[in-house]
Design a protein around this motif. Structure first.
Motif, PDB file in Angstrom:
ATOM      1  N   LEU A 204       0.864  -1.180   0.000  1.00 16.04           N
ATOM      2  CA  LEU A 204       0.000   0.000   0.000  1.00 16.04           C
ATOM      3  C   LEU A 204       0.898   1.227   0.000  1.00 16.04           C
ATOM      4  CD1 LEU A 204      -3.067   0.405   2.392  1.00 16.04           C
ATOM      5  CD2 LEU A 204      -1.699   2.323   1.616  1.00 16.04           C
ATOM      6  N   ARG A 205       0.820   2.017  -1.050  1.00 15.00           N
ATOM      7  CA  ARG A 205       1.664   3.206  -1.185  1.00 15.00           C
ATOM      8  C   ARG A 205       0.788   4.451  -1.170  1.00 15.00           C
ATOM      9  NH1 ARG A 205       6.702   1.381  -2.760  1.00 15.00           N
ATOM     10  NH2 ARG A 205       6.731  -0.686  -3.760  1.00 15.00           N
ATOM     11  N   LEU A 206       0.910   5.273  -0.122  1.00 15.74           N
ATOM     12  CA  LEU A 206       0.190   6.538  -0.058  1.00 15.74           C
ATOM     13  C   LEU A 206       1.031   7.609  -0.747  1.00 15.74           C
ATOM     14  CD1 LEU A 206      -1.182   6.472   3.609  1.00 15.74           C
ATOM     15  CD2 LEU A 206      -2.254   5.655   1.512  1.00 15.74           C
ATOM     16  N   ASP A 207       0.463   8.205  -1.798  1.00 13.72           N
ATOM     17  CA  ASP A 207       1.231   9.133  -2.628  1.00 13.72           C
ATOM     18  C   ASP A 207       1.025  10.594  -2.251  1.00 13.72           C
ATOM     19  OD1 ASP A 207       2.386   7.147  -4.219  1.00 13.72           O
ATOM     20  OD2 ASP A 207       0.621   7.050  -5.515  1.00 13.72           O
ATOM     21  N   ASP A 208      -0.234  10.994  -2.044  1.00 10.60           N
ATOM     22  CA  ASP A 208      -0.534  12.417  -1.825  1.00 10.60           C
ATOM     23  C   ASP A 208      -1.696  12.570  -0.853  1.00 10.60           C
ATOM     24  OD1 ASP A 208       1.214  13.935  -3.781  1.00 10.60           O
ATOM     25  OD2 ASP A 208       0.177  12.607  -5.174  1.00 10.60           O
ATOM     26  N   PHE A 209      -1.670  13.703  -0.122  1.00  7.92           N
ATOM     27  CA  PHE A 209      -2.789  14.116   0.707  1.00  7.92           C
ATOM     28  C   PHE A 209      -3.157  15.542   0.312  1.00  7.92           C
ATOM     29  CE2 PHE A 209      -0.891  10.774   3.146  1.00  7.92           C
ATOM     30  CZ  PHE A 209      -1.890  10.227   3.930  1.00  7.92           C
ATOM     31  N   TRP A 210      -4.447  15.761   0.115  1.00 12.98           N
ATOM     32  CA  TRP A 210      -4.916  17.137  -0.118  1.00 12.98           C
ATOM     33  C   TRP A 210      -6.044  17.403   0.860  1.00 12.98           C
ATOM     34  CZ3 TRP A 210      -9.635  19.241  -1.213  1.00 12.98           C
ATOM     35  CH2 TRP A 210      -9.643  20.604  -1.576  1.00 12.98           C
ATOM     36  N   ARG A 211      -5.957  18.510   1.606  1.00 17.80           N
ATOM     37  CA  ARG A 211      -6.973  18.819   2.616  1.00 17.80           C
ATOM     38  C   ARG A 211      -7.775  20.059   2.210  1.00 17.80           C
ATOM     39  NH1 ARG A 211      -6.132  18.388   9.024  1.00 17.80           N
ATOM     40  NH2 ARG A 211      -6.402  16.234   8.322  1.00 17.80           N
ATOM     41  N   GLY A 212      -9.085  19.943   2.351  1.00 16.92           N
ATOM     42  CA  GLY A 212      -9.965  21.081   2.092  1.00 16.92           C
ATOM     43  C   GLY A 212     -11.022  21.176   3.165  1.00 16.92           C
ATOM     44  N   GLN A 213     -11.607  22.365   3.318  1.00  9.22           N
ATOM     45  CA  GLN A 213     -12.642  22.568   4.303  1.00  9.22           C
ATOM     46  C   GLN A 213     -13.921  23.017   3.618  1.00  9.22           C
ATOM     47  OE1 GLN A 213     -10.609  25.290   7.004  1.00  9.22           O
ATOM     48  NE2 GLN A 213     -10.371  23.629   8.469  1.00  9.22           N
ATOM     49  N   GLY A 214     -15.045  22.738   4.254  1.00  8.98           N
ATOM     50  CA  GLY A 214     -16.327  23.084   3.657  1.00  8.98           C
ATOM     51  C   GLY A 214     -17.438  23.027   4.662  1.00  8.98           C
ATOM     52  N   SER A 215     -18.596  22.562   4.220  1.00  9.01           N
ATOM     53  CA  SER A 215     -19.750  22.489   5.113  1.00  9.01           C
ATOM     54  C   SER A 215     -20.588  21.281   4.746  1.00  9.01           C
ATOM     55  CB  SER A 215     -20.593  23.763   4.994  1.00  9.01           C
ATOM     56  OG  SER A 215     -21.132  23.882   3.687  1.00  9.01           O
ATOM     57  N   TYR A 216     -21.401  20.817   5.713  1.00  7.44           N
ATOM     58  CA  TYR A 216     -22.372  19.763   5.467  1.00  7.44           C
ATOM     59  C   TYR A 216     -23.732  20.433   5.339  1.00  7.44           C
ATOM     60  CZ  TYR A 216     -19.156  15.939   6.476  1.00  7.44           C
ATOM     61  OH  TYR A 216     -18.114  15.042   6.418  1.00  7.44           O
ATOM     62  N   PRO A 217     -24.304  20.492   4.115  1.00 10.41           N
ATOM     63  CA  PRO A 217     -25.573  21.220   3.928  1.00 10.41           C
ATOM     64  C   PRO A 217     -26.698  20.678   4.798  1.00 10.41           C
ATOM     65  CG  PRO A 217     -24.562  20.720   1.813  1.00 10.41           C
ATOM     66  CD  PRO A 217     -23.787  19.976   2.854  1.00 10.41           C
ATOM     67  N   LEU A 218     -26.670  19.389   5.137  1.00  8.49           N
ATOM     68  CA  LEU A 218     -27.736  18.800   5.941  1.00  8.49           C
ATOM     69  C   LEU A 218     -27.398  18.746   7.416  1.00  8.49           C
ATOM     70  CD1 LEU A 218     -28.813  15.890   3.556  1.00  8.49           C
ATOM     71  CD2 LEU A 218     -29.751  18.202   3.724  1.00  8.49           C
ATOM     72  N   GLY A 219     -26.388  19.464   7.820  1.00  9.95           N
ATOM     73  CA  GLY A 219     -26.022  19.509   9.224  1.00  9.95           C
ATOM     74  C   GLY A 219     -25.575  18.164   9.733  1.00  9.95           C
ATOM     75  N   GLY A 220     -26.074  17.778  10.866  1.00  7.81           N
ATOM     76  CA  GLY A 220     -25.686  16.508  11.469  1.00  7.81           C
ATOM     77  C   GLY A 220     -26.489  15.335  10.996  1.00  7.81           C
ATOM     78  N   GLN A 221     -27.392  15.524  10.016  1.00  6.73           N
ATOM     79  CA  GLN A 221     -28.242  14.433   9.551  1.00  6.73           C
ATOM     80  C   GLN A 221     -27.484  13.468   8.669  1.00  6.73           C
ATOM     81  OE1 GLN A 221     -31.865  15.922   7.846  1.00  6.73           O
ATOM     82  NE2 GLN A 221     -32.090  17.508   9.395  1.00  6.73           N
TER      83      GLN A 221
END
Length: 221
Positions: A204-221
């Motif tokens: 198993l070779r992990l090549d890249d990580f990309w992190r982004g932030q956003g929102s959950y339109p349905l909240g905690g549902q």
């Protein structure tokens, strides 16, 4: 048991190929006769077609091994800290119990983990999720390339770009986050005693990580 299962499958494929090659009303030869006549020709073609049919079935079954890992991987995330019974039920169908896995990060020539057995593999994925704060993932394996070998072994190369989600308890305080993890897999497989293809060793070779932030339109549902 493995030999008899494979022999019966082979016999069935050969019978289908012979039936397809023989024109309506012709008599199927009992054996190739060794006389170099039509019987030899029909049997030679039937053997070729039977081999092709077996190869198609094997490749399809091995692709299912790649999909099985993706499903089992995702189910681990639904039971972090629990017994992970469902994950083990899934992954035991596509890994041998003594599967060995080496995990590499980026271009490091040495593995960050060398895992013996399915329990250690599942434990590594679970701990990685817990340490990073992941709450779910979607591992869809693709780019599958397969090499079949004559000794009932195979080699598969595949890849994935898997979103790993972090959904905080309070999205108002901390934004939800997604890590897109790209990885490559190298699997050496065996046809097991029950006739099923399973991974015996995995890289198993992990090549890249990309992190982004956003929102959950349905909240905690």
């Amino acid at each position: 048991m493995h030999t008899s299962i494979f022999a019966r499958t082979r016999h069935s494929h050969l019978a289908v190929a012979l039936a397809a090659l023989c024109l309506p009303g012709c008599d199927l030869p009992a054996d190739n006769g060794g006389d170099g006549g039509d019987g030899d020709h029909i049997f030679a073609l039937a053997e070729e077609y039977a081999d092709r049919l077996q190869a198609l079935e094997d490749r399809d079954a091995i692709r299912e091994v790649a999909a099985c890992y993706g499903r089992g991987h995702d189910v681990i995330f639904t039971d972090l800290g629990g017994p992970k019974t469902e994950a083990f039920d899934i992954l035991s169908t596509c890994f041998t119990p003594d599967v060995h896995t080496d995990v590499y990060f980026f271009d490091d020539p040495l593995p960050v983990a060398s895992l013996d057995g399915l329990v250690e593999l599942v434990g590594f994925i679970e701990q990685f999720a817990i340490d990073t704060g992941y709450t779910s993932a979607r591992n869809v394996v693709g780019d599958v390339q397969i090499e079949l070998h004559e000794d009932d072994t195979a080699f598969m190369v595949s890849a994935t770009a898997t979103p790993h989600f972090i959904q905080p308890v309070d999205p108002a305080a901390v934004e939800p986050t997604v890590d897109l993890v790209t990885a490559r897999y190298e699997d050496h497989l065996v046809r097991d005693d029950d006739g099923t293809w399973r991974t015996q060793t995995k890289v198993l070779r992990l090549d890249d990580f990309w992190r982004g932030q956003g929102s959950y339109p349905l909240g905690g549902q």
